[in-house]
Design an enzyme around this catalytic site. Structure first.
Site, PDB file in Angstrom:
ATOM      1  N   GLY A   1       0.825  -1.212   0.000  1.00  0.00           N
ATOM      2  CA  GLY A   1       0.000   0.000   0.000  1.00  0.00           C
ATOM      3  C   GLY A   1       0.857   1.260   0.000  1.00  0.00           C
ATOM      4  O   GLY A   1       1.672   1.454   0.914  1.00  0.00           O
ATOM      5  N   GLY A   2       0.682   2.080  -1.020  1.00  0.00           N
ATOM      6  CA  GLY A   2       1.448   3.335  -1.124  1.00  0.00           C
ATOM      7  C   GLY A   2       0.572   4.541  -0.849  1.00  0.00           C
ATOM      8  O   GLY A   2       0.647   5.561  -1.523  1.00  0.00           O
ATOM      9  N   GLY A   3      -0.293   4.422   0.166  1.00  0.00           N
ATOM     10  CA  GLY A   3      -1.126   5.552   0.588  1.00  0.00           C
ATOM     11  C   GLY A   3      -0.379   6.370   1.623  1.00  0.00           C
ATOM     12  O   GLY A   3       0.861   6.347   1.709  1.00  0.00           O
TER      13      GLY A   3
ATOM     14  N   ALA B   1      -0.029   5.978   4.774  1.00  0.00           N
ATOM     15  CA  ALA B   1       0.786   5.189   5.705  1.00  0.00           C
ATOM     16  C   ALA B   1       2.025   4.621   5.010  1.00  0.00           C
ATOM     17  O   ALA B   1       3.144   4.717   5.536  1.00  0.00           O
ATOM     18  CB  ALA B   1      -0.059   4.057   6.299  1.00  0.00           C
TER      19      ALA B   1
ATOM     20  N   CYS C   1     -12.138   8.766   8.856  1.00  0.00           N
ATOM     21  CA  CYS C   1     -12.477  10.122   9.291  1.00  0.00           C
ATOM     22  C   CYS C   1     -13.977  10.234   9.530  1.00  0.00           C
ATOM     23  O   CYS C   1     -14.721  10.787   8.709  1.00  0.00           O
ATOM     24  CB  CYS C   1     -12.023  11.173   8.302  1.00  0.00           C
ATOM     25  SG  CYS C   1     -12.143  12.818   9.037  1.00  0.00           S
TER      26      CYS C   1
ATOM     27  N   CYS D   1      -9.542  15.112  14.031  1.00  0.00           N
ATOM     28  CA  CYS D   1     -10.577  15.278  13.021  1.00  0.00           C
ATOM     29  C   CYS D   1     -10.889  16.764  12.881  1.00  0.00           C
ATOM     30  O   CYS D   1     -11.536  17.343  13.756  1.00  0.00           O
ATOM     31  CB  CYS D   1     -11.818  14.485  13.447  1.00  0.00           C
ATOM     32  SG  CYS D   1     -12.981  14.323  12.118  1.00  0.00           S
TER      33      CYS D   1
HETATM   34  C1  LIG Z   1     -13.580  12.014   2.607  1.00  0.00           C
HETATM   35  C2  LIG Z   1     -12.439  11.779   3.534  1.00  0.00           C
HETATM   36  C3  LIG Z   1     -12.058  12.774   4.414  1.00  0.00           C
HETATM   37  C4  LIG Z   1     -11.020  12.564   5.289  1.00  0.00           C
HETATM   38  N1  LIG Z   1     -10.644  13.589   6.121  1.00  0.00           N
HETATM   39  C5  LIG Z   1      -9.574  13.434   6.916  1.00  0.00           C
HETATM   40  C6  LIG Z   1      -9.095  14.531   7.702  1.00  0.00           C
HETATM   41  O1  LIG Z   1      -9.639  15.636   7.656  1.00  0.00           O
HETATM   42  N2  LIG Z   1      -8.017  14.344   8.493  1.00  0.00           N
HETATM   43  C7  LIG Z   1      -7.371  13.137   8.527  1.00  0.00           C
HETATM   44  O2  LIG Z   1      -6.370  13.042   9.246  1.00  0.00           O
HETATM   45  N3  LIG Z   1      -7.805  12.072   7.822  1.00  0.00           N
HETATM   46  C8  LIG Z   1      -8.875  12.193   6.998  1.00  0.00           C
HETATM   47  N4  LIG Z   1      -9.307  11.148   6.228  1.00  0.00           N
HETATM   48  C9  LIG Z   1      -8.751   9.791   6.467  1.00  0.00           C
HETATM   49  C10 LIG Z   1      -7.409   9.554   5.827  1.00  0.00           C
HETATM   50  O3  LIG Z   1      -7.386  10.044   4.530  1.00  0.00           O
HETATM   51  C11 LIG Z   1      -7.112   8.065   5.848  1.00  0.00           C
HETATM   52  O4  LIG Z   1      -7.165   7.626   7.203  1.00  0.00           O
HETATM   53  C12 LIG Z   1      -5.750   7.742   5.269  1.00  0.00           C
HETATM   54  O5  LIG Z   1      -5.703   8.094   3.912  1.00  0.00           O
HETATM   55  C13 LIG Z   1      -5.449   6.254   5.421  1.00  0.00           C
HETATM   56  O6  LIG Z   1      -4.181   5.986   4.909  1.00  0.00           O
HETATM   57  P1  LIG Z   1      -3.774   4.485   4.548  1.00  0.00           P
HETATM   58  O7  LIG Z   1      -2.402   4.587   4.004  1.00  0.00           O
HETATM   59  O8  LIG Z   1      -4.058   3.578   5.669  1.00  0.00           O
HETATM   60  O9  LIG Z   1      -4.784   4.087   3.371  1.00  0.00           O
HETATM   61  P2  LIG Z   1      -4.956   4.786   1.973  1.00  0.00           P
HETATM   62  O10 LIG Z   1      -4.474   6.186   2.013  1.00  0.00           O
HETATM   63  O11 LIG Z   1      -6.343   4.514   1.558  1.00  0.00           O
HETATM   64  O12 LIG Z   1      -3.941   4.009   1.025  1.00  0.00           O
HETATM   65  C14 LIG Z   1      -4.065   2.652   0.767  1.00  0.00           C
HETATM   66  C15 LIG Z   1      -3.185   2.301  -0.436  1.00  0.00           C
HETATM   67  O13 LIG Z   1      -3.173   0.867  -0.566  1.00  0.00           O
HETATM   68  C16 LIG Z   1      -3.354   0.532  -1.915  1.00  0.00           C
HETATM   69  N5  LIG Z   1      -3.967  -0.798  -2.001  1.00  0.00           N
HETATM   70  C17 LIG Z   1      -5.265  -1.149  -1.855  1.00  0.00           C
HETATM   71  N6  LIG Z   1      -5.431  -2.458  -2.044  1.00  0.00           N
HETATM   72  C18 LIG Z   1      -4.205  -2.974  -2.297  1.00  0.00           C
HETATM   73  C19 LIG Z   1      -3.739  -4.277  -2.591  1.00  0.00           C
HETATM   74  N7  LIG Z   1      -4.561  -5.305  -2.666  1.00  0.00           N
HETATM   75  N8  LIG Z   1      -2.424  -4.440  -2.826  1.00  0.00           N
HETATM   76  C20 LIG Z   1      -1.560  -3.382  -2.766  1.00  0.00           C
HETATM   77  N9  LIG Z   1      -1.948  -2.120  -2.497  1.00  0.00           N
HETATM   78  C21 LIG Z   1      -3.264  -1.927  -2.275  1.00  0.00           C
HETATM   79  C22 LIG Z   1      -4.247   1.627  -2.478  1.00  0.00           C
HETATM   80  O14 LIG Z   1      -4.101   1.719  -3.888  1.00  0.00           O
HETATM   81  C23 LIG Z   1      -3.736   2.859  -1.746  1.00  0.00           C
HETATM   82  O15 LIG Z   1      -2.698   3.494  -2.463  1.00  0.00           O
HETATM   83  C24 LIG Z   1     -10.333  11.332   5.303  1.00  0.00           C
HETATM   84  C25 LIG Z   1     -10.698  10.327   4.406  1.00  0.00           C
HETATM   85  C26 LIG Z   1     -11.739  10.547   3.519  1.00  0.00           C
HETATM   86  C27 LIG Z   1     -12.109   9.467   2.526  1.00  0.00           C
END
Ligand SMILES: Cc1cc2nc3c(=O)[nH]c(=O)nc-3n(C[C@H](O)[C@H](O)[C@H](O)COP(=O)(O)OP(=O)(O)OC[C@H]3O[C@@H](n4cnc5c(N)ncnc54)[C@H](O)[C@@H]3O)c2cc1C
Length: 423
Positions: free
Chosen positions: A20-22, A24, A178, A353
Site C-alpha cells: 500500500g502506497g497511501g 501510511a 475520518c 478530526c
Molecule cells: C472524505 C475523507 C475525508 C477525510 N478527512 C480526513 C481529515 O480531515 N483528516 C485526517 O487526518 N484524515 C482524513 N481522512 C482519512 C485519511 O485520509 C485516511 O485515514 C488515510 O488516507 C489512510 O491511509 P492508509 O495509508 O491507511 O490508506 P490509503 O491512504 O487509503 O492508502 C491505501 C493504499 O493501498 C493501496 N492498495 C489497496 N489495495 C491494495 C492491494 N490489494 N495491494 C496493494 N496495495 C493496495 C491503495 O491503492 C492505496 O494506495 C479522510 C478520508 C476521507 C475518505
C-alpha cells in the site's frame, strides 16, 4: 518436484515489503530509513506493492466537495511520491500467506519477505446498500468518499436550489475513515446554501448510524448545538439500506423499523470494508482488520508483520493525522525488533478530526484512545471549544502544503511537527 522448484525459484524475495502506497505506506518507507540511519545502521532494502496510478491526499476530498479546492491539488502520481530508496511493484496483492512469509500479486507472481508492513487501507463496499452503486453520480446523488464522485458533490451542492437534502453516515464501523467527514460536508453545504440565500427552501436531514453526532462527547455537544442553531434535523441510529435513484427514495433501518424518505439531494457516505486478501488471511481479526498490538503496532500473530493506518485494528478513529503519530512508533519498534531489543515505543491512539463547519470556520477535534482529549492548541489559548478561523486555515491551507512537502519527505511528525519523537 519440478513444478514445486519452478514456483519457488520464481518467487521474488524482499527484505522489507510494504503493501500500500497511501498515506501510511509512503510515510513508513521514509521513516524506517531515517530511523535506521539515525542509529548508524543501513536501512533494510525496501519494496512497495501498489498498482494505483495516483496517491491521494484524502483529507482534501472534503475540501473539493465543499468547493474550496480543485481535485488536481489533492493527488500526485504514485510513481512521483514513492521515495528513491524504494522499489515499486505495480501490482495489487491478491493472496497473503503469513505462515510462508509470502504473498501473491494479481499477475500471479509470488513474493517472499523477511518483514511485512501492511497498509492497504480499506475498500468501498457499495454492495452494503442496495441500489447505491447504480444511483451514484446521477439525480442528485454523490459522495466525497469515492474519488470519482468528489467533484460531483460540489456541483450538486452548487446547483441545488430547493427540496430535501439528505446526508448519511454508514453502519460499517469500525470501517469508516475520518468519521467526521460526513458531518463536515453536510455543514459546509448548509453554510453555502445559507450564504446564497436559498436556505429557507431547503430542508437538511442528517441520518447517522451513531447514537450521537460524534464519538467524543465534547465535540458531539458542540456539533449538536450547531446543528440545532442551523435547523438541521438529525436522525440517530438510522442506517441507509437502499437507494431508489430513479424515484429518489432512500430507505433506512431504524429502531422503529424501516423508514423511507424522499430526497432531492443525497450525500451518501459509502460503506467501507476490509480488503478480501486481508480478511481471508491469518493476520486478520474476525472483522477483517490486521490484528496488531494497539501500542507497539506489531501483529499479534506474526512477529515479522506490522500494520498501521486504516487497515489496522488500532481502536481509534482512522485518520491521516493518526498515521502521523503511528509511523514513528512503528519505525522505532521495527528497528528495535531488528536488533533483538524490547519494543519500547507506544502509540497512545492520538488522532485528529478537523471538523469543517463552513467557509472560514472549523472545529479542531483531537483525542486518543478511549476518546480522551489530546488538544495541541487549547493549552496555548487557541480555542478548540468552537469553530475558529485559524483552525480552518490550518486544514485548508497549511496541512495540504505540509503533506505534499515535509510529510512526503518523512520530515513531518504530526503534532510533533518537525521534531522526531524520542522513545
Ligand atoms: C472524505 C475523507 C475525508 C477525510 N478527512 C480526513 C481529515 O480531515 N483528516 C485526517 O487526518 N484524515 C482524513 N481522512 C482519512 C485519511 O485520509 C485516511 O485515514 C488515510 O488516507 C489512510 O491511509 P492508509 O495509508 O491507511 O490508506 P490509503 O491512504 O487509503 O492508502 C491505501 C493504499 O493501498 C493501496 N492498495 C489497496 N489495495 C491494495 C492491494 N490489494 N495491494 C496493494 N496495495 C493496495 C491503495 O491503492 C492505496 O494506495 C479522510 C478520508 C476521507 C475518505
Amino acid at each position: 518436484l519440478a513444478r514445486g522448484y519452478a514456483s519457488v525459484s520464481s518467487a521474488t524475495a524482499h527484505d522489507l515489503l510494504i503493501v500500500g502506497g497511501g498515506t501510511a505506506g509512503i510515510n513508513v518507507a521514509n521513516q524506517v530509513k531515517a530511523t535506521f540511519e539515525a542509529h548508524g545502521y543501513e536501512a533494510p532494502r525496501m519494496s512497495l506493492i501498489d498498482k494505483a496510478e495516483l496517491h491521494h491526499y484524502q483529507p482534501g476530498w472534503t475540501l473539493v466537495g465543499a468547493g474550496l479546492k480543485d481535485l488536481s491539488e489533492v493527488n500526485r502520481p504514485l510513481q512521483e511520491v514513492v521515495p528513491e530508496h524504494v522499489s515499486l511493484v505495480k501490482q495489487f496483492v491478491e493472496k497473503l500467506d503469513p505462515t510462508e512469509n509470502s504473498l501473491i500479486t494479481g499477475d500471479g507472481q509470488r513474493h517472499t519477505y523477511n518483514t511485512l508492513v501492511l497498509c492497504p487501507g480499506m475498500r468501498l463496499d457499495y454492495d452494503a446498500v442496495e441500489g447505491l452503486r447504480d444511483a451514484m453520480g446521477q439525480n442528485g446523488v454523490a459522495s466525497i468518499y469515492d474519488y470519482n464522485q468528489v467533484g460531483k458533490v460540489w456541483s450538486n451542492i452548487r446547483d441545488f436550489e430547493k427540496g430535501r437534502a439528505l446526508f448519511t453516515f454508514p453502519g460499517s464501523a469500525p470501517f469508516i475513515k475520518c468519521a467526521g467527514a460526513p458531518i463536515k460536508i453536510m455543514l459546509a453545504a448548509e453554510d453555502y446554501w445559507r450564504r446564497e440565500g436559498r436556505r429557507s427552501g431547503i430542508q437538511v436531514d442528517y441520518t447517522t448510524a451513531l447514537p450521537r453526532m460524534f464519538g467524543v462527547q465534547k465535540y458531539s455537544d458542540v456539533l449538536k448545538r450547531l446543528t440545532e442553531e442551523r435547523n438541521v434535523t438529525p436522525h440517530f441510529e438510522s442506517v441507509l439500506t437502499k437507494v431508489d435513484g430513479l424515484n429518489k427514495v432512500a430507505t433506512f433501518k431504524t429502531k422503529e423499523g424501516e423508514v423511507r424518505k424522499e430526497y432531492d439531494f443525497l450525500h451518501a457516505t459509502v460503506s467501507m470494508a476490509a480488503h478480501a486478501f486481508v480478511k481471508s488471511s491469518d493476520v486478520a481479526n474476525p472483522k477483517g482488520e490486521v490484528a496488531v498490538d494497539e501500542r507497539t503496532l506489531r501483529s499479534t500473530k506474526y512477529d515479522n508483520v506490522w500494520s498501521l493506518g486504516d487497515a489496522s485494528s488500532l481502536p481509534t478513529s482512522k485518520t491521516a493525522a493518526g498515521i502521523m503519530s503511528q509511523t514513528p512508533v512503528l519505525a522505532h519498534n521495527l528497528f528495535q525488533a531488528s536488533q533483538g531489543k524490547q519494543l519500547d515505543a507506544a502509540y497512545d491512539g492520538y488522532t485528529s478530526c478537523p471538523l469543517l463547519t463552513g467557509r472560514g470556520e472549523l472545529l479542531l477535534a483531537e483525542f486518543k484512545y478511549g476518546g480522551a482529549l489530546a488538544e495541541t492548541f487549547s493549552p496555548y489559548g487557541f480555542s478548540q471549544d468552537k469553530p475558529t478561523r485559524w483552525a480552518y486555515h490550518l486544514k485548508k491551507d497549511i496541512l495540504p502544503a505540509v503533506y505534499f512537502g515535509p510529510f512526503m519527505r518523512g520530515q513531518w511528525f504530526g503534532r510533533n511537527a518537525f521534531s522526531r519523537p524520542q522513545f
